[in-house]
Design a protein around this motif. Sequence first.
Motif, PDB file in Angstrom:
ATOM      1  N   ASP A 166      -9.659  -3.275 -10.267  1.00  8.05           N
ATOM      2  CA  ASP A 166      -9.940  -4.263  -9.222  1.00  8.05           C
ATOM      3  C   ASP A 166     -10.462  -5.555  -9.855  1.00  8.05           C
ATOM      4  O   ASP A 166     -11.337  -5.532 -10.719  1.00  8.05           O
ATOM      5  N   SER A 192      -8.745   3.548  -7.647  1.00 11.35           N
ATOM      6  CA  SER A 192      -7.742   2.556  -7.275  1.00 11.35           C
ATOM      7  C   SER A 192      -6.545   2.674  -8.216  1.00 11.35           C
ATOM      8  O   SER A 192      -6.623   3.271  -9.289  1.00 11.35           O
ATOM      9  N   ARG A 193      -5.439   2.101  -7.793  1.00 11.77           N
ATOM     10  CA  ARG A 193      -4.217   2.142  -8.612  1.00 11.77           C
ATOM     11  C   ARG A 193      -4.342   1.227  -9.827  1.00 11.77           C
ATOM     12  O   ARG A 193      -3.835   1.528 -10.902  1.00 11.77           O
ATOM     13  N   SER A 200       0.845  -1.195   0.000  1.00 13.41           N
ATOM     14  CA  SER A 200       0.000   0.000   0.000  1.00 13.41           C
ATOM     15  C   SER A 200       0.878   1.242   0.000  1.00 13.41           C
ATOM     16  O   SER A 200       2.056   1.190   0.369  1.00 13.41           O
ATOM     17  N   GLU A 222      -3.086  -2.685  -2.454  1.00  7.82           N
ATOM     18  CA  GLU A 222      -3.139  -3.778  -3.432  1.00  7.82           C
ATOM     19  C   GLU A 222      -2.890  -5.114  -2.762  1.00  7.82           C
ATOM     20  O   GLU A 222      -2.052  -5.239  -1.870  1.00  7.82           O
ATOM     21  N   SER A 265      -4.497   7.195  -0.393  1.00  4.42           N
ATOM     22  CA  SER A 265      -3.893   5.877  -0.238  1.00  4.42           C
ATOM     23  C   SER A 265      -4.444   4.920  -1.280  1.00  4.42           C
ATOM     24  O   SER A 265      -5.581   5.058  -1.748  1.00  4.42           O
ATOM     25  N   THR A 266      -3.613   3.959  -1.649  1.00  5.22           N
ATOM     26  CA  THR A 266      -4.045   2.828  -2.473  1.00  5.22           C
ATOM     27  C   THR A 266      -3.520   1.559  -1.808  1.00  5.22           C
ATOM     28  O   THR A 266      -2.439   1.560  -1.206  1.00  5.22           O
ATOM     29  N   SER A 272      -7.486  -4.168  -5.842  1.00  6.13           N
ATOM     30  CA  SER A 272      -6.932  -2.835  -5.651  1.00  6.13           C
ATOM     31  C   SER A 272      -8.025  -1.875  -5.194  1.00  6.13           C
ATOM     32  O   SER A 272      -9.114  -1.852  -5.764  1.00  6.13           O
ATOM     33  N   LYS A 273      -7.718  -1.107  -4.151  1.00  3.77           N
ATOM     34  CA  LYS A 273      -8.660  -0.125  -3.604  1.00  3.77           C
ATOM     35  C   LYS A 273      -7.957   1.219  -3.438  1.00  3.77           C
ATOM     36  O   LYS A 273      -6.764   1.277  -3.181  1.00  3.77           O
ATOM     37  N   GLY A 274      -8.738   2.287  -3.561  1.00  3.75           N
ATOM     38  CA  GLY A 274      -8.221   3.626  -3.326  1.00  3.75           C
ATOM     39  C   GLY A 274      -9.096   4.369  -2.342  1.00  3.75           C
ATOM     40  O   GLY A 274     -10.321   4.169  -2.312  1.00  3.75           O
TER      41      GLY A 274
END
Length: 804
Positions: free
Chosen positions: A480, A476-477, A409, A425, A422-423, A459-461
């Motif tokens: 997902d 997200s980066r 992250s 993974e 923040s991201t 992946s989340k943001g």
Amino acid sequence: MFKPTVALFFLFISFSLFAQEVTVLDADSGVPISNLAIFNRDKSKITVTDFNGKSDLGIFNPNERITFQHLSYEIYATTKSQIAKRGNRVYLYLRSEELEEVVLSVSKWEQQKKNVPQKIETIDARSISFTAPQTSADLLQNSGKVFVQKSQLGGGSPMIRGFATNRLLLSVDGVRMNNAIFRGGNLQNVISIDPFAVNKTEIIFGPGSVIYGSDAIGGVMNFYTQKPHFSFTDSLAFSGKADYRFASANNESTTHAEFNFGQKKWASHTSFTYNNFDDLKMGEHGPDSYLRNNYVIQQNGMDVLVPNDNPKKQISTGYDQVNFLQKFAYRPNDTWNYNLGLYYSETSDFPRYDRLIRPTSDGQGLRSAEWYYGPQKWFMGNFQITKKGNSKFYDRVKLTTAYQFFEESRYDRGFGDVELFSTKEKVDALSMNLDFENKKLGGLHLYYGAEYVLNKVNSKGSMQNIETNATERTASRYPDGATWQTFAGYINGEYQIEPNFTLLSGIRYSQVWVDAEFEKTFYPFPFDEADIVTGAFTGSVGFSWFPRDDWQITLNGSTGFRAPNIDDIGKIFDSEPGSVVVPNPDLEPEYAYNGELGIRKNFGDRLVLKGAAYYTYLVDALVRRNFSFNGETEIEYNGELSNVQAIQNAAKAYVYGFEFGMEAFFDEHWSFSSNLTLTEGIEEDDDGTDTPARHAAPTFGDAHLVWQNQKLKADIFVNYNGEISNDDLALSEQSKDYIYASDANGNPFSPSWYTLNFRSQYQISHALKATVGLENMTNQRYRTYSSGIVAPGTNLILGLGYVF
């Protein structure tokens, strides 16, 4: 007068005190070592082991120093009493004589190194123990043949022959560590491998795609961890080791412990390491621009830039790490072997130092108040079954199945901002390898097999207001739920045409599938998904020739490829100040064509000279270039108007270089060794523009003067890096002037540097060993090329190891 029974009693006591049978075994395989000589100091007493590796030590006194010597093994000295404490077993290690060494990496089975046309560097457990690396990145760097870049203390990105990151392949116990989000930017995944748990590392220089598939363009780094040891008697065998290490440059405190339980059919090995690293201190003599003059703190809810009382202390760089390894081995008979390995590594949060020192556009402040990676986690479960066979199709077959979990992250907040972006993974990776060995075809040995790999990316943001603690979802980066998978088959053949001439050739076909769906909540992507299906043939052919016993010539040609992964296709991130990288689903694999010539000359076992020259041509290179997004060349990202870029098949690359090595043996105590690597790399865009390649390392080398006897080994050595001028600096590096020194014209460049160093290891007793080192004795202040963090100043290293 003595009665007969009394005389027999004293004879029995005398025999019990002096008679003692020892079994001498190979430390790696447990195979008995026959025809091994055992003698005292003046060789007035000599005995030899039998076919079962056994010998009677009755002729030696309990505390008399005795030596174990065999042509193929390292010399070992101890006493009868110490042998008795260790269960009357002695384990010896094979000599590291290069031409007789066995390597595993080229075919996944044992091969004589002298028959392999590719350059391979081997680092064994004793070398690792002597050099005392903090991380596995330092382990590679200490070899003198791999260049390592560091953006922060919790990192280490190897560069081999002008390639790095996702163009190099990492493997642990035969399982690929590269996953679908390995990026073109600098990577720190190698630090997840505990150097205390490594038994041997093999580095293949040049493409290794025939065996390892995608990503193995510049080289392959194989880490083989410690194996459980079986008992070779009817009783339970127990052994263990404890280590402690301290380094003054970052107040390192490392504790390690390992235990082994073994019986004839099963064995268990457990390893645990805890590292604590404080902020790193740089050297005294060097560019003032490297100093950490100020840093950001929060006072009364506000970001404040404060002066650093000690500018040589790099605030913030420290972090903690824990590593755990558990292995079980079961050997019911000589035909079957079962091995289960469980691996776990986790760091604390660790700051990305190069982002924390980025100045504002006016040069009066710092851009970031916070920039750090969250805990880097890695878990692997690896189950391997090996079977010996009598089939005409194989002598041995090995099935390797593995599950890996990766978590990483990123957190960043601009100076004065209240939003912490923040991201996070997570990657689930499944793999299965089926490998065969066939040596029933006379002079032809075949190695063949198949591989399947599946990666799924989550992946989340998010964005958190640090004043209200309110959190909301952001882009997200990566897409997902995206997946990357490959299926491949290969065959590799080794043919000994003459006793002094060996041909090695192989071919592989890989099919790759990439599936990703793009969410349009935050960005109006002009596409809905990436659905890429691509394939690649790769091959190699080469020979190893000994025109005379003391000459070796190798020639090898090989191809490699890298299929686009999720990081290439679907990433959104800020690559540099004022630029943002956006997804590009229209990508093809990049291919490498490599040629290599190696020469080795042995002068009477006193002087060995080695040299290699290579040339690699990369086509359809996946590079970051300017791009347009919905017709726009600039978009807003994290509140900043940014130039749009994307990964594209937009370049060719030419990389060539020379590698030299020398070993000189003056007598049984003194030796000298040296390495020198020269690399040149050029990237050519589709419009014909040439620019220096980013991952072509500067000229680097080392020189070691070593003295050793049975108890003490001491090494005084020099490490050296050449200069990279502003004209030879990659364009992406020129924009990072804050990590470079300034030349006479005020332009960024990477200066040359050297360090004078000392390390030693003393065997206090059979069980206790001490290590003392002093790095950078002249206290130089320097940055290795492309690194954000400044290297350590004078660094005292102390280590203590106890074997039980």
